[in-house]
Motif scaffolding. Structure first.
Motif: not given
Length: 52
Positions: A1-9
């Motif tokens: 699943m893709p997630e944001c590299q900055n906040c992990g959302s």
């Protein structure tokens, strides 16, 4: 699943396809990263607050 590299959302596959750099599966910032913007290869604080 893709997630944001900055906040992990979690981000959708469609969001990652559009906003992740070519050859990467995860975007550097997402809509959950308030006042953060992509700047070239980096992520930085926005110079002015975003109006939502």
């Amino acid at each position: 699943m893709p997630e944001c590299q900055n906040c992990g959302s979690f981000v959708t596959t469609a969001y990652a396809r559009v906003f992740a750099p070519d050859g990467m599966d995860h975007p550097r910032v997402c809509p959950s990263c308030e006042d953060m913007v992509r700047d070239g290869a980096e992520v930085r604080q926005a110079r002015s607050p975003r109006n939502t």
